[in-house]
Design a protein around this motif. Structure first.
Motif, PDB file in Angstrom:
ATOM      1  N   VAL A 163      15.900   8.001 -17.868  1.00 49.70           N
ATOM      2  CA  VAL A 163      15.899   8.866 -16.674  1.00 49.70           C
ATOM      3  C   VAL A 163      17.337   9.137 -16.224  1.00 49.70           C
ATOM      4  O   VAL A 163      17.685  10.254 -15.853  1.00 49.70           O
ATOM      5  CB  VAL A 163      15.100   8.206 -15.524  1.00 49.70           C
ATOM      6  CG1 VAL A 163      15.255   8.986 -14.236  1.00 49.70           C
ATOM      7  CG2 VAL A 163      13.631   8.085 -15.896  1.00 49.70           C
ATOM      8  N   ASN A 194      19.900   9.070 -18.103  1.00 46.88           N
ATOM      9  CA  ASN A 194      20.671   9.589 -19.233  1.00 46.88           C
ATOM     10  C   ASN A 194      21.733   8.583 -19.710  1.00 46.88           C
ATOM     11  O   ASN A 194      22.846   8.973 -20.057  1.00 46.88           O
ATOM     12  CB  ASN A 194      21.323  10.919 -18.829  1.00 46.88           C
ATOM     13  CG  ASN A 194      21.622  11.774 -20.030  1.00 46.88           C
ATOM     14  OD1 ASN A 194      21.097  11.527 -21.116  1.00 46.88           O
ATOM     15  ND2 ASN A 194      22.491  12.760 -19.862  1.00 46.88           N
ATOM     16  N   TYR A 208      10.491  14.632 -12.240  1.00 47.91           N
ATOM     17  CA  TYR A 208      11.734  14.466 -13.001  1.00 47.91           C
ATOM     18  C   TYR A 208      11.799  13.069 -13.598  1.00 47.91           C
ATOM     19  O   TYR A 208      12.111  12.888 -14.765  1.00 47.91           O
ATOM     20  CB  TYR A 208      12.943  14.677 -12.083  1.00 47.91           C
ATOM     21  CG  TYR A 208      13.613  16.012 -12.288  1.00 47.91           C
ATOM     22  CD1 TYR A 208      14.280  16.298 -13.475  1.00 47.91           C
ATOM     23  CD2 TYR A 208      13.579  16.990 -11.309  1.00 47.91           C
ATOM     24  CE1 TYR A 208      14.880  17.521 -13.665  1.00 47.91           C
ATOM     25  CE2 TYR A 208      14.178  18.222 -11.494  1.00 47.91           C
ATOM     26  CZ  TYR A 208      14.833  18.479 -12.677  1.00 47.91           C
ATOM     27  OH  TYR A 208      15.414  19.691 -12.871  1.00 47.91           O
ATOM     28  N   LEU A 226      11.737  12.790 -17.512  1.00 50.29           N
ATOM     29  CA  LEU A 226      12.984  12.408 -18.193  1.00 50.29           C
ATOM     30  C   LEU A 226      12.838  11.081 -18.923  1.00 50.29           C
ATOM     31  O   LEU A 226      13.470  10.866 -19.952  1.00 50.29           O
ATOM     32  CB  LEU A 226      14.136  12.312 -17.189  1.00 50.29           C
ATOM     33  CG  LEU A 226      14.778  13.625 -16.758  1.00 50.29           C
ATOM     34  CD1 LEU A 226      15.788  13.357 -15.655  1.00 50.29           C
ATOM     35  CD2 LEU A 226      15.452  14.329 -17.913  1.00 50.29           C
ATOM     36  N   PRO A 229      15.233  16.587 -22.297  1.00 50.71           N
ATOM     37  CA  PRO A 229      15.556  17.346 -21.081  1.00 50.71           C
ATOM     38  C   PRO A 229      15.035  18.789 -21.100  1.00 50.71           C
ATOM     39  O   PRO A 229      14.643  19.324 -20.066  1.00 50.71           O
ATOM     40  CB  PRO A 229      17.081  17.325 -21.053  1.00 50.71           C
ATOM     41  CG  PRO A 229      17.446  16.102 -21.809  1.00 50.71           C
ATOM     42  CD  PRO A 229      16.407  15.943 -22.855  1.00 50.71           C
ATOM     43  N   THR A 231      11.568  18.883 -19.884  1.00 54.37           N
ATOM     44  CA  THR A 231      11.575  18.562 -18.447  1.00 54.37           C
ATOM     45  C   THR A 231      11.904  19.814 -17.635  1.00 54.37           C
ATOM     46  O   THR A 231      11.290  20.077 -16.601  1.00 54.37           O
ATOM     47  CB  THR A 231      12.622  17.467 -18.165  1.00 54.37           C
ATOM     48  OG1 THR A 231      12.302  16.346 -18.957  1.00 54.37           O
ATOM     49  CG2 THR A 231      12.625  17.070 -16.702  1.00 54.37           C
ATOM     50  N   ASN A 247      22.361  12.632 -10.428  1.00 51.50           N
ATOM     51  CA  ASN A 247      21.154  11.989 -10.940  1.00 51.50           C
ATOM     52  C   ASN A 247      20.181  11.658  -9.798  1.00 51.50           C
ATOM     53  O   ASN A 247      20.506  11.835  -8.618  1.00 51.50           O
ATOM     54  CB  ASN A 247      21.480  10.772 -11.805  1.00 51.50           C
ATOM     55  CG  ASN A 247      22.160   9.672 -11.029  1.00 51.50           C
ATOM     56  OD1 ASN A 247      21.933   9.524  -9.831  1.00 51.50           O
ATOM     57  ND2 ASN A 247      22.985   8.903 -11.700  1.00 51.50           N
TER      58      ASN A 247
END
Lengths: 109, 231
Positions: A49, A51, B31, B35, B40, B43, B193
């Motif tokens: 999530v 990354n 999300y 994710l 991505p 998503t 984020n």
């Protein structure tokens, strides 16, 4: 291996289960065994999530899972919330954002 | 002048509706779940689907409410109807100020438990754009207990507008309602984020609570001043 109880709210012990050293709660009476594999998978999920590099995340996840397993083996019963708390504290040593998102899973809405 | 007042009412209703947080919370949840499992690119598609679903529902529910008022009443609501709406707006304002956000350092909301659970489950399983559209619709539906008053007030003002303006006002209302979702999406696209966004939301929880509550009260006062008393 410690027994884990899915407990989110108040904890309650009945006499019968106290003798067996198994925790029960009003919320749920499901008992599950601690799984290191599951904990690693959950940490990796959160790492994706954010990354994060998966190689590094895997090393962190395995170290944390080892530490949590050691911690859990010293106790006769623990809750899922306990594991989340302990794991997030240990993750915070390596990655604060990852620890935060791990600790607050399912608390968005 | 009358048209300007109606447009301002619709604008205020849309801003108040946009400040409700269930839509943004579910988008972040989507999300998070997406994710964690997918690439991505997928998503991105799913989140656009979700925003489209919210837009679609907002438009349809506003248009349907306007139609119901027209069929039942023949005209926009009179003074008595507006007084009821003002009273409801004040009640909802108090509910938002006192109960909408749960206690603690989180952004959990006072929505029915089964709705929150269902949305979490669907967000975790949303795998295609179609499912995301359905989730957007469900989320907008879940927010209705707080947004229904706003929808009726906006629909009532919509009926007072000339025909050419109705479509524009309808689309404008829905666009404003989904604006926080688009902004959240842009912020994520530009590199923030979920943790940063979630921390920001928690820090500003009190602001959102007061802002939404005050918006309801301002709208109630606006209706009393310009629609009921006709200042």
């Amino acid at each position: 291996m410690a027994l884990i109880e899915k407990v989110k709210t108040r904890r309650r012990y009945s006499k019968a289960v106290a003798e067996e050293k198994i925790m029960t709660s009003r919320a749920s009476k499901t008992k599950v065994k601690f799984s290191k594999k599951k904990l690693v998978a959950e940490i990796l999920f959160e790492a994706r999530v954010l990354n994060r590099h998966l190689g590094a995340a895997k090393i962190i996840a395995e170290r944390v899972a080892d530490e949590v397993e050691t911690w859990a083996s010293e106790r006769s019963f623990i809750t899922e919330d306990d594991i989340t708390q302990v794991a997030s504290k240990k993750i915070a040593k390596y990655d604060k954002d990852l620890a935060y998102i791990f600790k607050n899973r399912g608390k968005i809405i | 002048m009358k048209e300007i007042i109606d447009i301002l009412v619709i604008l205020l209703a849309a801003i108040t509706s946009a400040s409700l947080q269930l839509g943004t919370g579910t988008l972040l949840m989507l999300y998070h779940e997406s994710l964690g499992r997918k690439i991505p690119q997928k998503t991105r598609r799913i989140t656009w689907g979700y925003i489209f679903g919210a837009f679609l529902f907002s438009t349809l529910v506003l248009a349907t409410t306007a139609l119901i008022i027209l069929v039942c009443n023949g005209n926009p609501l009179g003074e008595n109807g507006l007084i009821v709406l003002v009273s409801l707006a004040i009640v909802v304002a108090l509910l938002v100020l006192l109960f909408y956000y749960r206690k603690g350092r989180n952004t959990m909301l006072w929505v029915p438990d089964w709705i929150a659970k269902y949305l979490k489950k669907r967000a975790a399983k949303a795998d295609s754009s179609a499912e995301a559209v359905a989730l957007g619709i469900m989320t907008a539906f879940g927010e209705l207990p707080f947004a229904v008053v706003l929808t009726i007030i906006a629909a009532n003002s919509l009926l007072s507008l000339p025909r050419t303006l109705i479509i524009i006002a309808l689309a404008g209302y829905a666009m404003i309602v989904i604006m926080p979702l688009i902004i959240t999406k842009m912020v994520i696209k530009n590199g923030k984020n979920l943790v940063a966004i979630q921390k920001w939301r928690i820090e500003n929880k009190m602001f959102f609570r007061v802002f939404t509550g005050v918006c309801y009260l301002v709208m109630a006062a606006f209706l009393v001043a310009f629609k009921i008393m006709g200042v």
